[in-house]
Design a protein around this motif. Sequence first.
Motif, PDB file in Angstrom:
ATOM      1  N   TRP A  12       0.686  -1.103   0.113  1.00 20.09           N
ATOM      2  CA  TRP A  12      -0.285   0.086   0.109  1.00 20.09           C
ATOM      3  C   TRP A  12       0.779   1.324   0.023  1.00 20.09           C
ATOM      4  CZ3 TRP A  12      -5.252   1.525   0.174  1.00 20.09           C
ATOM      5  CH2 TRP A  12      -6.136   0.573   0.103  1.00 20.09           C
ATOM      6  N   PHE A  15      -4.079  -6.381  10.978  1.00 16.58           N
ATOM      7  CA  PHE A  15      -4.902  -6.351   9.743  1.00 16.58           C
ATOM      8  C   PHE A  15      -3.999  -5.603   8.737  1.00 16.58           C
ATOM      9  CE2 PHE A  15      -5.277  -2.579  12.804  1.00 16.58           C
ATOM     10  CZ  PHE A  15      -4.953  -1.507  11.972  1.00 16.58           C
ATOM     11  N   ALA A  16      -4.849  -5.842   7.398  1.00 14.44           N
ATOM     12  CA  ALA A  16      -4.427  -5.174   6.418  1.00 14.44           C
ATOM     13  C   ALA A  16      -5.094  -3.856   6.262  1.00 14.44           C
ATOM     14  CB  ALA A  16      -4.367  -5.941   5.186  1.00 14.44           C
ATOM     15  N   PRO A  17      -4.273  -2.727   5.710  1.00 17.40           N
ATOM     16  CA  PRO A  17      -5.117  -1.369   5.548  1.00 17.40           C
ATOM     17  C   PRO A  17      -6.246  -1.746   4.493  1.00 17.40           C
ATOM     18  CG  PRO A  17      -2.818  -1.307   4.885  1.00 17.40           C
ATOM     19  CD  PRO A  17      -2.965  -2.644   5.560  1.00 17.40           C
ATOM     20  N   GLN A  18      -7.304  -1.284   4.598  1.00 18.06           N
ATOM     21  CA  GLN A  18      -8.437  -1.375   3.694  1.00 18.06           C
ATOM     22  C   GLN A  18      -8.416   0.066   2.832  1.00 18.06           C
ATOM     23  OE1 GLN A  18     -10.164  -4.199   3.329  1.00 18.06           O
ATOM     24  NE2 GLN A  18      -8.913  -4.893   4.960  1.00 18.06           N
ATOM     25  N   ASN A  19      -8.367   1.000   3.432  1.00 17.05           N
ATOM     26  CA  ASN A  19      -8.271   2.347   2.654  1.00 17.05           C
ATOM     27  C   ASN A  19      -6.822   3.199   3.041  1.00 17.05           C
ATOM     28  OD1 ASN A  19      -8.991   4.160   4.691  1.00 17.05           O
ATOM     29  ND2 ASN A  19     -10.951   3.175   4.843  1.00 17.05           N
ATOM     30  N   ASP A  49      -6.233   4.254   6.840  1.00 13.64           N
ATOM     31  CA  ASP A  49      -6.056   3.259   7.638  1.00 13.64           C
ATOM     32  C   ASP A  49      -4.553   3.441   8.366  1.00 13.64           C
ATOM     33  OD1 ASP A  49      -8.627   2.184   8.012  1.00 13.64           O
ATOM     34  OD2 ASP A  49      -8.128   0.153   6.643  1.00 13.64           O
TER      35      ASP A  49
END
Lengths: 284, 303
Positions: A70, A222-226, A229
Amino acid sequence: MMSWWDKVKSASVKTAGILALFISLLCLGFLLWDVFSKGWNTLSWDFLFRIPSRRPEEAGIKPAILGTLWVMTMTTILAVPAGILTGIYLEEYAQPNWFTKFIRINIANLAGVPSVVYGMLGLAVFVRTMGLGRSVLAGAMTMGLLILPTIIIATSEALKAVPDSIRFGAYGVGASRRQVIWYHVLPEALPGILTGIILSLSRAIGESSPLILIGALSFVTFAPQNLLDGFTVLAIQIFNWAGRPQEEFHHIAASAIIVLLIVTLSLNTLAIFLRTRMSRRKEG
Amino acid sequence: MIHLKKSWRSPSRSPAELFSHLVVWLCASISVVTTIGIIAVLCKEVFAFFSHVSLWEFFTGTEWTPLIEPRKFGIWPLISGTLLIGLGASIFAVPIGAITALFLSEYVKGTPRIILKSVLEVLAGIPTVVYGFFAVFFITPQLQKFIPDLDTFNALSAAIVVAMMIIPTISSISQDAFEAVPKYLREAAYGLGARKYQVATTVVFPAALSGFVASVILGFSRAIGETMAVTLAAGATPRLTLNPLQSIQTMTAFIVQVSLGDTPAGTIEYQSIFAVGLVLFLMTLGANLVAQWIVKRFQEKYR
Protein backbone atom coordinates in the motif's frame (compact mmCIF):
# COMPACT_ATOMS: atom_id res chain seq x y z
CA MET A 1 64.13 -3.27 -14.33
CA MET A 2 62.41 -3.21 -10.99
CA SER A 3 64.49 -3.16 -7.84
CA TRP A 4 63.41 -5.58 -5.10
CA TRP A 5 62.17 -2.65 -3.01
CA ASP A 6 60.05 -1.44 -5.90
CA LYS A 7 58.64 -4.92 -6.26
CA VAL A 8 57.74 -5.06 -2.56
CA LYS A 9 55.98 -1.70 -2.72
CA SER A 10 54.20 -2.56 -5.93
CA ALA A 11 53.01 -5.86 -4.52
CA SER A 12 51.88 -4.30 -1.24
CA VAL A 13 49.75 -1.66 -2.98
CA LYS A 14 48.09 -4.39 -5.03
CA THR A 15 47.63 -6.61 -1.95
CA ALA A 16 46.09 -3.73 0.00
CA GLY A 17 43.61 -3.22 -2.81
CA ILE A 18 42.61 -6.87 -2.96
CA LEU A 19 42.43 -7.02 0.85
CA ALA A 20 40.16 -3.96 1.08
CA LEU A 21 37.80 -5.41 -1.50
CA PHE A 22 37.92 -8.78 0.20
CA ILE A 23 36.97 -7.27 3.59
CA SER A 24 33.86 -5.64 2.13
CA LEU A 25 32.83 -8.81 0.33
CA LEU A 26 33.51 -10.86 3.46
CA CYS A 27 31.25 -8.59 5.53
CA LEU A 28 28.52 -8.94 2.92
CA GLY A 29 28.99 -12.70 2.92
CA PHE A 30 28.79 -12.93 6.72
CA LEU A 31 25.66 -10.79 6.77
CA LEU A 32 23.85 -12.92 4.21
CA TRP A 33 25.03 -16.16 5.80
CA ASP A 34 23.97 -15.02 9.29
CA VAL A 35 20.51 -13.95 8.19
CA PHE A 36 19.88 -17.06 6.10
CA SER A 37 21.15 -19.47 8.74
CA LYS A 38 18.93 -17.89 11.40
CA GLY A 39 15.81 -17.36 9.36
CA TRP A 40 15.69 -20.11 6.76
CA ASN A 41 14.05 -22.77 8.95
CA THR A 42 11.15 -20.58 10.03
CA LEU A 43 10.52 -19.26 6.52
CA SER A 44 7.56 -20.88 4.79
CA TRP A 45 4.64 -19.98 2.54
CA ASP A 46 2.49 -20.01 5.65
CA PHE A 47 4.73 -17.39 7.24
CA LEU A 48 3.95 -14.99 4.39
CA PHE A 49 0.19 -15.35 4.78
CA ARG A 50 -0.27 -15.37 8.55
CA ILE A 51 -0.91 -12.41 10.80
CA PRO A 52 1.51 -11.44 13.60
CA SER A 53 0.96 -13.21 16.88
CA ARG A 54 2.23 -13.07 20.44
CA ARG A 55 3.43 -16.60 19.81
CA PRO A 56 6.38 -16.63 17.41
CA GLU A 57 5.58 -20.04 15.90
CA GLU A 58 2.19 -18.77 14.77
CA ALA A 59 3.28 -15.33 13.62
CA GLY A 60 3.40 -14.19 10.02
CA ILE A 61 3.97 -11.09 7.94
CA LYS A 62 0.79 -10.73 5.88
CA PRO A 63 -0.19 -7.27 7.24
CA ALA A 64 3.40 -6.09 6.90
CA ILE A 65 3.61 -7.20 3.26
CA LEU A 66 0.25 -5.64 2.40
CA GLY A 67 1.13 -2.46 4.33
CA THR A 68 4.42 -2.20 2.43
CA LEU A 69 2.56 -2.69 -0.86
CA TRP A 70 0.00 0.00 0.00
CA VAL A 71 2.58 2.55 1.10
CA MET A 72 4.95 1.86 -1.79
CA THR A 73 2.19 2.01 -4.41
CA MET A 74 1.02 5.37 -3.08
CA THR A 75 4.59 6.63 -2.75
CA THR A 76 5.24 5.73 -6.39
CA ILE A 77 2.04 7.42 -7.56
CA LEU A 78 2.88 10.59 -5.63
CA ALA A 79 6.63 10.89 -6.08
CA VAL A 80 7.44 9.53 -9.56
CA PRO A 81 5.45 12.01 -11.71
CA ALA A 82 6.47 14.97 -9.54
CA GLY A 83 10.12 13.88 -9.63
CA ILE A 84 10.24 13.38 -13.41
CA LEU A 85 8.45 16.68 -14.08
CA THR A 86 10.84 18.55 -11.78
CA GLY A 87 13.77 17.00 -13.63
CA ILE A 88 12.21 18.12 -16.93
CA TYR A 89 11.75 21.62 -15.55
CA LEU A 90 15.41 21.83 -14.49
CA GLU A 91 16.86 20.51 -17.74
CA GLU A 92 14.41 21.60 -20.43
CA TYR A 93 12.61 24.70 -19.16
CA ALA A 94 14.62 26.52 -16.50
CA GLN A 95 16.68 29.52 -17.52
CA PRO A 96 20.19 29.53 -16.12
CA ASN A 97 19.58 32.12 -13.40
CA TRP A 98 19.99 32.35 -9.63
CA PHE A 99 16.59 30.76 -8.94
CA THR A 100 17.41 27.63 -10.94
CA LYS A 101 20.77 27.45 -9.21
CA PHE A 102 19.03 27.76 -5.86
CA ILE A 103 16.62 24.92 -6.70
CA ARG A 104 19.52 22.69 -7.76
CA ILE A 105 21.50 23.31 -4.56
CA ASN A 106 18.31 22.86 -2.58
CA ILE A 107 17.61 19.46 -4.16
CA ALA A 108 21.19 18.28 -3.64
CA ASN A 109 20.89 19.18 0.03
CA LEU A 110 17.46 17.59 0.42
CA ALA A 111 19.00 14.35 -0.84
CA GLY A 112 21.39 14.51 2.13
CA VAL A 113 18.82 15.23 4.84
CA PRO A 114 18.58 12.23 7.22
CA SER A 115 15.42 10.19 6.70
CA VAL A 116 14.40 10.64 10.33
CA VAL A 117 14.06 14.41 9.72
CA TYR A 118 11.57 13.70 6.91
CA GLY A 119 9.68 11.67 9.49
CA MET A 120 9.47 14.73 11.75
CA LEU A 121 8.17 16.82 8.84
CA GLY A 122 5.55 14.15 8.11
CA LEU A 123 4.57 13.93 11.77
CA ALA A 124 4.09 17.67 12.20
CA VAL A 125 2.51 18.45 8.81
CA PHE A 126 0.70 15.39 7.48
CA VAL A 127 -0.24 13.61 10.70
CA ARG A 128 -1.04 16.58 12.95
CA THR A 129 -1.65 19.77 10.92
CA MET A 130 -3.45 18.13 7.97
CA GLY A 131 -5.09 15.64 10.31
CA LEU A 132 -4.36 12.55 8.23
CA GLY A 133 -3.46 10.61 11.36
CA ARG A 134 -1.12 7.64 11.36
CA SER A 135 -2.41 6.55 7.98
CA VAL A 136 -1.14 4.96 4.78
CA LEU A 137 -1.57 8.31 3.05
CA ALA A 138 0.53 10.21 5.61
CA GLY A 139 3.23 7.51 5.35
CA ALA A 140 3.23 7.56 1.56
CA MET A 141 3.45 11.36 1.42
CA THR A 142 6.40 11.33 3.83
CA MET A 143 8.14 8.58 1.84
CA GLY A 144 7.35 10.44 -1.36
CA LEU A 145 9.14 13.56 -0.17
CA LEU A 146 12.05 11.39 0.98
CA ILE A 147 12.65 9.82 -2.43
CA LEU A 148 11.75 12.87 -4.51
CA PRO A 149 15.30 14.34 -4.60
CA THR A 150 16.75 11.00 -5.76
CA ILE A 151 14.24 10.73 -8.61
CA ILE A 152 14.82 14.38 -9.61
CA ILE A 153 18.60 13.92 -9.69
CA ALA A 154 18.33 10.68 -11.71
CA THR A 155 15.93 12.31 -14.21
CA SER A 156 18.12 15.35 -14.48
CA GLU A 157 21.24 13.26 -15.16
CA ALA A 158 19.40 11.14 -17.74
CA LEU A 159 18.07 14.22 -19.57
CA LYS A 160 21.51 15.82 -19.57
CA ALA A 161 22.88 12.73 -21.31
CA VAL A 162 20.43 13.12 -24.24
CA PRO A 163 22.39 14.84 -27.03
CA ASP A 164 21.18 18.26 -28.17
CA SER A 165 21.19 17.05 -31.77
CA ILE A 166 17.98 15.14 -31.01
CA ARG A 167 16.32 18.32 -29.75
CA PHE A 168 17.55 20.38 -32.69
CA GLY A 169 16.35 17.72 -35.13
CA ALA A 170 12.88 17.67 -33.60
CA TYR A 171 12.59 21.46 -33.47
CA GLY A 172 13.85 21.55 -37.06
CA VAL A 173 10.86 19.58 -38.30
CA GLY A 174 8.51 21.91 -36.45
CA ALA A 175 7.81 20.15 -33.15
CA SER A 176 6.72 22.27 -30.19
CA ARG A 177 8.69 22.13 -26.98
CA ARG A 178 6.17 19.78 -25.41
CA GLN A 179 6.38 17.45 -28.41
CA VAL A 180 10.16 17.55 -28.40
CA ILE A 181 10.28 16.53 -24.75
CA TRP A 182 7.48 13.98 -24.84
CA TYR A 183 8.23 12.20 -28.13
CA HIS A 184 12.00 12.61 -28.50
CA VAL A 185 13.88 13.48 -25.32
CA LEU A 186 11.95 11.45 -22.71
CA PRO A 187 12.03 8.09 -24.56
CA GLU A 188 15.78 8.48 -24.97
CA ALA A 189 16.24 9.24 -21.25
CA LEU A 190 13.76 6.63 -20.02
CA PRO A 191 16.19 3.81 -19.06
CA GLY A 192 18.23 6.24 -16.94
CA ILE A 193 15.13 7.61 -15.25
CA LEU A 194 13.83 4.09 -14.64
CA THR A 195 17.11 3.08 -12.99
CA GLY A 196 16.87 6.01 -10.60
CA ILE A 197 13.23 5.25 -9.78
CA ILE A 198 13.92 1.58 -9.07
CA LEU A 199 16.88 2.42 -6.81
CA SER A 200 14.91 4.99 -4.85
CA LEU A 201 11.93 2.64 -4.43
CA SER A 202 14.25 -0.10 -3.24
CA ARG A 203 15.63 2.32 -0.69
CA ALA A 204 12.15 3.33 0.42
CA ILE A 205 11.02 -0.28 0.91
CA GLY A 206 13.79 -0.85 3.44
CA GLU A 207 13.39 2.52 5.11
CA SER A 208 11.51 2.47 8.39
CA SER A 209 12.58 5.42 10.53
CA PRO A 210 10.31 8.06 8.91
CA LEU A 211 7.35 5.70 9.27
CA ILE A 212 8.15 5.02 12.93
CA LEU A 213 8.25 8.81 13.43
CA ILE A 214 4.79 9.31 11.94
CA GLY A 215 3.61 6.49 14.16
CA ALA A 216 3.20 3.42 11.97
CA LEU A 217 2.15 0.73 14.39
CA SER A 218 4.46 -2.13 15.12
CA PHE A 219 1.81 -4.63 16.19
CA VAL A 220 -0.83 -4.72 13.50
CA THR A 221 -2.98 -7.75 12.80
CA PHE A 222 -4.96 -6.29 9.93
CA ALA A 223 -4.20 -5.13 6.41
CA PRO A 224 -5.13 -1.54 5.49
CA GLN A 225 -8.48 -1.31 3.72
CA ASN A 226 -8.23 2.32 2.63
CA LEU A 227 -5.79 5.23 2.53
CA LEU A 228 -6.66 6.49 5.99
CA ASP A 229 -6.13 3.16 7.77
CA GLY A 230 -3.26 2.48 10.12
CA PHE A 231 -0.54 0.20 8.83
CA THR A 232 2.79 -1.45 9.45
CA VAL A 233 5.55 -2.28 7.00
CA LEU A 234 8.03 -5.12 6.73
CA ALA A 235 11.00 -3.12 8.02
CA ILE A 236 9.11 -2.00 11.14
CA GLN A 237 7.88 -5.55 11.77
CA ILE A 238 11.52 -6.70 11.66
CA PHE A 239 12.57 -3.91 14.02
CA ASN A 240 9.81 -4.89 16.43
CA TRP A 241 10.67 -8.59 16.45
CA ALA A 242 14.43 -7.99 16.64
CA GLY A 243 13.91 -5.85 19.74
CA ARG A 244 12.10 -8.56 21.71
CA PRO A 245 13.96 -10.64 24.29
CA GLN A 246 12.81 -14.13 23.15
CA GLU A 247 15.11 -15.84 20.70
CA GLU A 248 12.23 -17.33 18.65
CA PHE A 249 11.25 -13.81 17.62
CA HIS A 250 14.79 -13.18 16.37
CA HIS A 251 14.43 -16.18 14.08
CA ILE A 252 11.20 -14.98 12.53
CA ALA A 253 12.77 -11.50 12.29
CA ALA A 254 15.51 -13.15 10.22
CA SER A 255 12.87 -14.89 8.07
CA ALA A 256 11.22 -11.52 7.42
CA ILE A 257 14.65 -10.06 6.61
CA ILE A 258 15.13 -12.76 3.95
CA VAL A 259 11.84 -11.70 2.34
CA LEU A 260 12.83 -8.02 2.51
CA LEU A 261 16.31 -8.71 1.13
CA ILE A 262 14.94 -10.74 -1.79
CA VAL A 263 12.76 -7.78 -2.76
CA THR A 264 15.33 -4.98 -2.33
CA LEU A 265 18.25 -6.89 -3.81
CA SER A 266 16.21 -7.97 -6.87
CA LEU A 267 15.26 -4.35 -7.44
CA ASN A 268 18.91 -3.29 -7.08
CA THR A 269 20.05 -6.00 -9.47
CA LEU A 270 17.42 -4.91 -11.99
CA ALA A 271 18.63 -1.30 -11.72
CA ILE A 272 22.28 -2.26 -12.12
CA PHE A 273 21.39 -4.48 -15.09
CA LEU A 274 19.51 -1.61 -16.76
CA ARG A 275 22.37 0.78 -16.17
CA THR A 276 25.02 -1.59 -17.46
CA ARG A 277 23.01 -2.25 -20.62
CA MET A 278 22.61 1.47 -21.08
CA SER A 279 26.31 2.24 -20.83
CA ARG A 280 27.07 -0.67 -23.21
CA ARG A 281 24.60 0.74 -25.73
CA LYS A 282 26.20 4.16 -25.51
CA GLU A 283 29.71 2.78 -26.00
CA GLY A 284 28.66 0.47 -28.81
CA MET B 1 25.66 26.63 -31.08
CA ILE B 2 25.09 28.86 -28.09
CA HIS B 3 23.01 31.16 -30.23
CA LEU B 4 20.90 28.22 -31.47
CA LYS B 5 20.36 26.94 -27.95
CA LYS B 6 19.06 30.30 -26.82
CA SER B 7 16.58 30.52 -29.62
CA TRP B 8 15.07 27.05 -29.14
CA ARG B 9 14.72 27.64 -25.46
CA SER B 10 12.62 30.74 -25.96
CA PRO B 11 9.13 29.91 -24.67
CA SER B 12 6.22 29.55 -27.05
CA ARG B 13 3.08 31.51 -26.26
CA SER B 14 0.44 28.90 -27.04
CA PRO B 15 -1.82 28.09 -24.05
CA ALA B 16 -0.88 24.40 -24.04
CA GLU B 17 2.81 25.25 -23.90
CA LEU B 18 2.28 27.78 -21.12
CA PHE B 19 0.22 25.23 -19.21
CA SER B 20 2.98 22.59 -19.39
CA HIS B 21 5.49 25.20 -18.31
CA LEU B 22 3.31 25.98 -15.30
CA VAL B 23 2.92 22.28 -14.38
CA VAL B 24 6.65 21.53 -14.40
CA TRP B 25 7.33 24.75 -12.51
CA LEU B 26 4.82 23.76 -9.83
CA CYS B 27 6.48 20.35 -9.46
CA ALA B 28 9.87 21.99 -9.09
CA SER B 29 8.50 24.21 -6.36
CA ILE B 30 7.60 21.12 -4.25
CA SER B 31 11.25 20.70 -3.36
CA VAL B 32 11.51 24.32 -2.24
CA VAL B 33 8.33 23.99 -0.19
CA THR B 34 9.74 20.81 1.40
CA THR B 35 12.85 22.65 2.55
CA ILE B 36 10.80 25.53 3.91
CA GLY B 37 8.52 22.98 5.59
CA ILE B 38 11.40 21.17 7.29
CA ILE B 39 12.91 24.39 8.59
CA ALA B 40 9.53 25.82 9.67
CA VAL B 41 8.45 22.65 11.46
CA LEU B 42 11.76 22.29 13.28
CA CYS B 43 11.93 25.96 14.26
CA LYS B 44 8.31 26.15 15.44
CA GLU B 45 8.73 23.33 17.97
CA VAL B 46 12.23 24.42 18.87
CA PHE B 47 11.01 27.90 19.87
CA ALA B 48 8.47 26.25 22.15
CA PHE B 49 11.20 23.99 23.50
CA PHE B 50 13.49 26.87 24.36
CA SER B 51 10.74 28.65 26.26
CA HIS B 52 11.07 25.80 28.80
CA VAL B 53 14.75 25.03 28.55
CA SER B 54 17.51 27.61 28.46
CA LEU B 55 19.90 27.70 25.50
CA TRP B 56 22.71 27.66 28.02
CA GLU B 57 21.53 24.39 29.55
CA PHE B 58 20.97 22.80 26.14
CA PHE B 59 24.39 23.60 24.73
CA THR B 60 26.53 23.24 27.85
CA GLY B 61 24.75 20.54 29.85
CA THR B 62 26.37 17.15 30.11
CA GLU B 63 23.28 15.19 31.16
CA TRP B 64 20.37 14.20 28.93
CA THR B 65 17.39 12.81 30.85
CA PRO B 66 14.28 14.32 29.21
CA LEU B 67 12.03 11.33 29.93
CA ILE B 68 12.67 10.87 33.65
CA GLU B 69 12.71 13.23 36.64
CA PRO B 70 14.80 15.24 37.32
CA ARG B 71 14.70 16.25 33.66
CA LYS B 72 17.97 17.50 32.25
CA PHE B 73 18.41 18.77 28.72
CA GLY B 74 22.14 18.88 27.97
CA ILE B 75 22.64 17.80 24.34
CA TRP B 76 26.29 16.77 24.70
CA PRO B 77 25.75 13.09 25.57
CA LEU B 78 23.72 12.67 22.36
CA ILE B 79 26.30 14.59 20.31
CA SER B 80 29.14 12.52 21.72
CA GLY B 81 27.21 9.32 20.97
CA THR B 82 26.54 10.48 17.42
CA LEU B 83 30.14 11.51 16.84
CA LEU B 84 31.37 8.25 18.33
CA ILE B 85 29.38 6.36 15.68
CA GLY B 86 30.32 8.80 12.91
CA LEU B 87 34.03 8.85 13.67
CA GLY B 88 34.16 5.16 14.55
CA ALA B 89 32.51 4.21 11.27
CA SER B 90 34.86 6.55 9.38
CA ILE B 91 37.94 4.93 10.93
CA PHE B 92 36.88 1.60 9.39
CA ALA B 93 35.25 2.84 6.20
CA VAL B 94 37.65 5.57 4.99
CA PRO B 95 40.77 3.42 4.46
CA ILE B 96 38.79 0.50 3.04
CA GLY B 97 36.71 2.76 0.80
CA ALA B 98 39.71 4.76 -0.43
CA ILE B 99 41.89 1.72 -1.17
CA THR B 100 38.99 -0.09 -2.86
CA ALA B 101 38.28 2.94 -5.04
CA LEU B 102 41.93 3.36 -6.03
CA PHE B 103 42.27 -0.34 -6.75
CA LEU B 104 39.12 -0.47 -8.88
CA SER B 105 40.00 2.68 -10.78
CA GLU B 106 43.69 1.91 -11.44
CA TYR B 107 44.09 -1.87 -11.36
CA VAL B 108 40.80 -3.35 -12.56
CA LYS B 109 39.41 -2.76 -16.03
CA GLY B 110 36.36 -3.61 -18.09
CA THR B 111 33.73 -6.10 -16.99
CA PRO B 112 35.38 -7.14 -13.68
CA ARG B 113 35.37 -3.48 -12.62
CA ILE B 114 31.65 -3.13 -13.34
CA ILE B 115 30.87 -6.39 -11.55
CA LEU B 116 32.90 -5.55 -8.44
CA LYS B 117 31.44 -2.05 -8.25
CA SER B 118 27.94 -3.50 -8.54
CA VAL B 119 28.59 -6.04 -5.79
CA LEU B 120 29.79 -3.23 -3.51
CA GLU B 121 26.56 -1.40 -4.28
CA VAL B 122 24.68 -4.37 -2.86
CA LEU B 123 26.06 -3.26 0.52
CA ALA B 124 24.36 0.10 -0.02
CA GLY B 125 21.10 -1.60 -1.01
CA ILE B 126 20.66 -3.54 2.22
CA PRO B 127 18.05 -1.91 4.49
CA THR B 128 19.49 -0.33 7.63
CA VAL B 129 17.25 -2.34 9.96
CA VAL B 130 18.98 -5.46 8.59
CA TYR B 131 22.35 -4.00 9.52
CA GLY B 132 21.00 -3.40 13.01
CA PHE B 133 19.96 -7.05 13.29
CA PHE B 134 23.39 -8.15 12.03
CA ALA B 135 25.15 -5.92 14.59
CA VAL B 136 23.15 -7.15 17.57
CA PHE B 137 22.98 -10.86 16.75
CA PHE B 138 26.26 -11.47 14.93
CA ILE B 139 28.92 -8.79 15.42
CA THR B 140 28.38 -8.17 19.13
CA PRO B 141 28.45 -11.90 20.11
CA GLN B 142 31.57 -12.41 17.96
CA LEU B 143 33.31 -9.37 19.49
CA GLN B 144 32.38 -10.49 22.99
CA LYS B 145 34.58 -13.55 22.49
CA PHE B 146 37.59 -11.21 22.30
CA ILE B 147 36.34 -8.31 24.45
CA PRO B 148 34.57 -9.87 27.46
CA ASP B 149 33.43 -6.57 29.03
CA LEU B 150 31.64 -5.43 25.87
CA ASP B 151 28.08 -4.30 26.63
CA THR B 152 25.21 -6.13 24.85
CA PHE B 153 24.40 -2.84 23.16
CA ASN B 154 27.56 -0.93 22.29
CA ALA B 155 28.89 1.78 20.02
CA LEU B 156 31.59 -0.45 18.53
CA SER B 157 29.40 -2.96 16.71
CA ALA B 158 27.05 -0.19 15.60
CA ALA B 159 30.04 1.72 14.19
CA ILE B 160 31.17 -1.41 12.33
CA VAL B 161 27.83 -1.90 10.55
CA VAL B 162 27.52 1.81 9.82
CA ALA B 163 31.00 1.53 8.27
CA MET B 164 29.71 -1.30 6.03
CA MET B 165 26.90 1.02 4.98
CA ILE B 166 29.10 3.97 4.06
CA ILE B 167 31.91 2.04 2.34
CA PRO B 168 29.94 2.07 -0.96
CA THR B 169 29.31 5.84 -0.61
CA ILE B 170 32.98 6.57 -0.07
CA SER B 171 34.34 4.10 -2.62
CA SER B 172 31.90 4.93 -5.40
CA ILE B 173 32.32 8.74 -5.18
CA SER B 174 36.11 8.39 -4.79
CA GLN B 175 36.30 6.01 -7.72
CA ASP B 176 34.49 8.53 -9.92
CA ALA B 177 36.96 11.19 -8.77
CA PHE B 178 39.97 8.96 -9.48
CA GLU B 179 38.65 8.00 -12.91
CA ALA B 180 38.09 11.68 -13.71
CA VAL B 181 41.80 12.44 -13.30
CA PRO B 182 42.94 13.30 -16.85
CA LYS B 183 44.83 10.62 -18.74
CA TYR B 184 47.67 13.00 -19.60
CA LEU B 185 48.69 13.23 -15.94
CA ARG B 186 49.09 9.45 -15.78
CA GLU B 187 50.91 9.36 -19.11
CA ALA B 188 53.27 12.11 -18.04
CA ALA B 189 54.13 10.13 -14.91
CA TYR B 190 54.68 6.93 -16.91
CA GLY B 191 56.84 8.96 -19.31
CA LEU B 192 59.06 9.91 -16.39
CA GLY B 193 59.46 6.22 -15.59
CA ALA B 194 56.98 5.90 -12.75
CA ARG B 195 55.63 2.48 -11.80
CA LYS B 196 51.93 1.74 -11.75
CA TYR B 197 51.72 1.85 -7.96
CA GLN B 198 53.57 5.18 -7.98
CA VAL B 199 51.13 6.62 -10.50
CA ALA B 200 48.25 5.44 -8.34
CA THR B 201 49.56 6.70 -5.01
CA THR B 202 51.54 9.81 -5.96
CA VAL B 203 49.71 11.11 -9.04
CA VAL B 204 46.08 9.93 -9.19
CA PHE B 205 45.32 10.04 -5.46
CA PRO B 206 46.70 13.56 -4.81
CA ALA B 207 45.13 14.88 -8.02
CA ALA B 208 41.70 13.63 -6.89
CA LEU B 209 42.20 14.46 -3.23
CA SER B 210 39.32 16.93 -3.08
CA GLY B 211 36.90 14.39 -4.56
CA PHE B 212 38.07 11.86 -2.01
CA VAL B 213 37.66 14.35 0.86
CA ALA B 214 34.15 15.15 -0.37
CA SER B 215 33.29 11.42 -0.38
CA VAL B 216 34.52 11.12 3.21
CA ILE B 217 32.41 14.07 4.33
CA LEU B 218 29.33 12.67 2.58
CA GLY B 219 29.96 9.28 4.16
CA PHE B 220 30.30 10.89 7.58
CA SER B 221 27.11 12.84 7.04
CA ARG B 222 25.29 9.60 6.17
CA ALA B 223 26.75 7.93 9.25
CA ILE B 224 25.51 10.55 11.69
CA GLY B 225 22.04 10.56 10.11
CA GLU B 226 21.78 6.77 10.22
CA THR B 227 18.90 5.69 12.40
CA MET B 228 17.66 2.11 12.58
CA ALA B 229 20.97 0.28 12.89
CA VAL B 230 22.17 2.48 15.75
CA THR B 231 18.77 2.37 17.45
CA LEU B 232 18.94 -1.42 17.52
CA ALA B 233 22.63 -1.87 18.21
CA ALA B 234 24.10 1.11 20.05
CA GLY B 235 21.67 1.21 22.95
CA ALA B 236 19.53 3.84 24.64
CA THR B 237 21.86 5.21 27.30
CA PRO B 238 22.74 8.88 26.70
CA ARG B 239 26.23 9.03 28.08
CA LEU B 240 29.06 11.53 27.63
CA THR B 241 31.81 9.08 26.76
CA LEU B 242 34.22 8.19 24.02
CA ASN B 243 34.41 4.56 25.11
CA PRO B 244 33.04 2.49 22.21
CA LEU B 245 32.55 -0.60 24.39
CA GLN B 246 29.66 0.96 26.29
CA SER B 247 26.02 1.46 25.49
CA ILE B 248 25.36 5.00 24.24
CA GLN B 249 22.57 6.86 22.47
CA THR B 250 22.74 8.84 19.25
CA MET B 251 20.54 11.79 18.32
CA THR B 252 18.62 9.68 15.80
CA ALA B 253 18.11 6.84 18.28
CA PHE B 254 16.69 9.29 20.83
CA ILE B 255 14.21 10.62 18.25
CA VAL B 256 13.03 7.06 17.50
CA GLN B 257 12.82 6.17 21.19
CA VAL B 258 10.49 9.09 21.89
CA SER B 259 8.31 8.43 18.83
CA LEU B 260 7.88 4.77 19.79
CA GLY B 261 6.37 5.97 23.07
CA ASP B 262 3.48 7.80 21.38
CA THR B 263 4.17 11.19 22.96
CA PRO B 264 1.36 13.76 22.69
CA ALA B 265 2.09 17.01 20.85
CA GLY B 266 2.90 20.03 22.99
CA THR B 267 4.76 18.15 25.69
CA ILE B 268 8.40 18.88 26.38
CA GLU B 269 9.36 15.34 25.23
CA TYR B 270 7.67 15.96 21.88
CA GLN B 271 9.42 19.31 21.51
CA SER B 272 12.78 17.88 22.53
CA ILE B 273 12.92 15.55 19.48
CA PHE B 274 12.58 18.60 17.24
CA ALA B 275 15.40 20.37 19.09
CA VAL B 276 17.59 17.30 18.62
CA GLY B 277 16.38 17.01 15.00
CA LEU B 278 17.37 20.60 14.29
CA VAL B 279 20.91 20.02 15.60
CA LEU B 280 21.15 16.87 13.45
CA PHE B 281 19.75 18.70 10.42
CA LEU B 282 22.26 21.53 10.79
CA MET B 283 25.18 19.12 11.23
CA THR B 284 24.34 17.11 8.08
CA LEU B 285 23.50 20.27 6.12
CA GLY B 286 26.86 21.78 7.06
CA ALA B 287 28.68 18.59 6.03
CA ASN B 288 26.82 18.40 2.71
CA LEU B 289 27.45 22.04 1.85
CA VAL B 290 31.18 21.66 2.55
CA ALA B 291 31.29 18.51 0.38
CA GLN B 292 29.47 20.25 -2.49
CA TRP B 293 31.79 23.22 -2.27
CA ILE B 294 34.82 20.93 -2.47
CA VAL B 295 33.40 18.95 -5.41
CA LYS B 296 32.68 22.15 -7.29
CA ARG B 297 36.20 23.43 -6.84
CA PHE B 298 37.54 20.08 -7.99
CA GLN B 299 35.42 20.04 -11.15
CA GLU B 300 36.65 23.46 -12.16
CA LYS B 301 40.27 22.46 -11.80
CA TYR B 302 40.50 20.30 -14.91
CA ARG B 303 37.94 21.98 -17.12
